[in-house]
Design a protein around this motif. Sequence first.
Motif, mmCIF file in Angstrom:
data_model
loop_
_atom_site.group_PDB
_atom_site.id
_atom_site.type_symbol
_atom_site.label_atom_id
_atom_site.label_comp_id
_atom_site.label_asym_id
_atom_site.label_seq_id
_atom_site.Cartn_x
_atom_site.Cartn_y
_atom_site.Cartn_z
ATOM 1 N N VAL A 5 0.841 -1.201 0.000
ATOM 2 C CA VAL A 5 0.000 0.000 0.000
ATOM 3 C C VAL A 5 0.878 1.254 0.000
ATOM 4 N N ALA A 6 1.944 1.233 0.783
ATOM 5 C CA ALA A 6 2.843 2.379 0.819
ATOM 6 C C ALA A 6 3.504 2.589 -0.537
ATOM 7 N N TRP A 7 3.883 1.488 -1.178
ATOM 8 C CA TRP A 7 4.517 1.562 -2.502
ATOM 9 C C TRP A 7 3.549 2.155 -3.517
ATOM 10 N N GLU A 8 2.329 1.623 -3.559
ATOM 11 C CA GLU A 8 1.325 2.119 -4.500
ATOM 12 C C GLU A 8 0.964 3.572 -4.195
ATOM 13 N N THR A 46 -7.443 1.803 -17.151
ATOM 14 C CA THR A 46 -8.797 1.241 -17.104
ATOM 15 C C THR A 46 -8.789 -0.264 -16.833
ATOM 16 N N VAL A 47 -7.623 -0.873 -16.838
ATOM 17 C CA VAL A 47 -7.534 -2.324 -16.608
ATOM 18 C C VAL A 47 -6.435 -2.614 -15.579
ATOM 19 N N TYR A 48 -6.331 -1.759 -14.584
ATOM 20 C CA TYR A 48 -5.166 -1.786 -13.694
ATOM 21 C C TYR A 48 -4.872 -3.162 -13.104
ATOM 22 N N PRO A 56 0.848 -6.985 -22.408
ATOM 23 C CA PRO A 56 2.070 -7.688 -22.000
ATOM 24 C C PRO A 56 3.302 -6.793 -21.899
ATOM 25 N N GLY A 57 3.327 -5.670 -22.596
ATOM 26 C CA GLY A 57 4.475 -4.773 -22.518
ATOM 27 C C GLY A 57 4.453 -3.860 -21.305
ATOM 28 N N CYS A 58 3.357 -3.887 -20.541
ATOM 29 C CA CYS A 58 3.249 -3.024 -19.357
ATOM 30 C C CYS A 58 4.214 -3.540 -18.283
ATOM 31 N N MET A 59 5.110 -2.663 -17.858
ATOM 32 C CA MET A 59 6.163 -3.081 -16.931
ATOM 33 C C MET A 59 5.777 -2.779 -15.486
ATOM 34 N N ALA A 60 5.994 -3.736 -14.622
ATOM 35 C CA ALA A 60 5.754 -3.533 -13.195
ATOM 36 C C ALA A 60 6.821 -2.602 -12.635
ATOM 37 N N LEU A 61 6.404 -1.697 -11.776
ATOM 38 C CA LEU A 61 7.351 -0.758 -11.172
ATOM 39 C C LEU A 61 7.992 -1.395 -9.941
ATOM 40 N N THR A 62 9.066 -2.079 -10.166
ATOM 41 C CA THR A 62 9.830 -2.662 -9.070
ATOM 42 C C THR A 62 11.018 -1.735 -8.780
ATOM 43 N N ILE A 70 12.423 4.912 -17.105
ATOM 44 C CA ILE A 70 11.144 4.963 -17.821
ATOM 45 C C ILE A 70 10.174 5.966 -17.207
ATOM 46 N N LEU A 71 10.523 6.559 -16.085
ATOM 47 C CA LEU A 71 9.608 7.487 -15.401
ATOM 48 C C LEU A 71 10.127 8.916 -15.504
ATOM 49 N N PRO A 72 9.212 9.900 -15.527
ATOM 50 C CA PRO A 72 9.667 11.295 -15.573
ATOM 51 C C PRO A 72 10.444 11.659 -14.317
ATOM 52 N N ALA A 73 11.321 12.623 -14.439
ATOM 53 C CA ALA A 73 12.245 12.955 -13.357
ATOM 54 C C ALA A 73 11.542 13.389 -12.077
ATOM 55 N N ASP A 74 10.335 13.968 -12.187
ATOM 56 C CA ASP A 74 9.650 14.436 -10.987
ATOM 57 C C ASP A 74 8.690 13.395 -10.409
ATOM 58 N N CYS A 75 8.713 12.186 -10.951
ATOM 59 C CA CYS A 75 7.880 11.113 -10.394
ATOM 60 C C CYS A 75 8.405 10.754 -8.995
ATOM 61 N N PRO A 76 7.519 10.579 -8.013
ATOM 62 C CA PRO A 76 7.963 10.278 -6.647
ATOM 63 C C PRO A 76 8.812 9.012 -6.537
ATOM 64 N N TYR A 77 8.653 8.076 -7.473
ATOM 65 C CA TYR A 77 9.434 6.838 -7.389
ATOM 66 C C TYR A 77 10.909 7.056 -7.713
ATOM 67 N N VAL A 78 11.212 8.102 -8.452
ATOM 68 C CA VAL A 78 12.604 8.280 -8.892
ATOM 69 C C VAL A 78 13.213 9.616 -8.493
ATOM 70 N N GLU A 79 12.426 10.505 -7.891
ATOM 71 C CA GLU A 79 12.940 11.857 -7.653
ATOM 72 C C GLU A 79 14.130 11.875 -6.689
ATOM 73 N N ASP A 80 14.311 10.830 -5.921
ATOM 74 C CA ASP A 80 15.450 10.801 -4.999
ATOM 75 C C ASP A 80 16.636 9.990 -5.520
ATOM 76 N N ILE A 81 16.532 9.461 -6.736
ATOM 77 C CA ILE A 81 17.627 8.672 -7.290
ATOM 78 C C ILE A 81 18.693 9.617 -7.860
ATOM 79 N N THR A 82 19.888 9.521 -7.319
ATOM 80 C CA THR A 82 20.989 10.375 -7.778
ATOM 81 C C THR A 82 21.350 10.023 -9.219
ATOM 82 N N ASP A 83 21.559 11.023 -10.041
ATOM 83 C CA ASP A 83 21.949 10.856 -11.444
ATOM 84 C C ASP A 83 20.908 10.087 -12.252
#
Length: 93
Positions: A5-8, A46-48, A56-62, A70-83
């Motif tokens: 839940v925290a991840w999502e 619509t089919v989450y 089949p090409g939809c990639m899980a965010l691990t 694959i994510l924009p720079a301001d996405c919360p999943y990657v905004e803290d990743i250096t470089d």
Amino acid sequence: MTDHVAWEGKCRRCGRCCFEKIDFNGAIYYTNEPCAMLDLDTRLCTVYRERHERRPGCMALTPEMLQRGILPADCPYVEDITDYRAPCLYEPD
Ligand code: SF4
């Protein structure tokens, strides 16, 4: 709160990762073409729940997948990743 839940919950539901991408020699480019399963009004899939079966090409965010750029720079999943190397928009001539 479970880890899942925290991840999502990090997702802001902007839908920008649901536009088709091109992998060109390892560099990822966004296009202006939305996934056919993306509702452009709500910005939600619509089919989450069955997205990986329906698209089949939809990639899980691990955590490992986040490094692929694959994510924009301001996405919360990657905004803290250096470089972090975010995708550019593909704009054909
Ligand atoms: S780009 Fe990030 S915040 Fe936006 S929908 Fe995708 S995962 Fe969620």
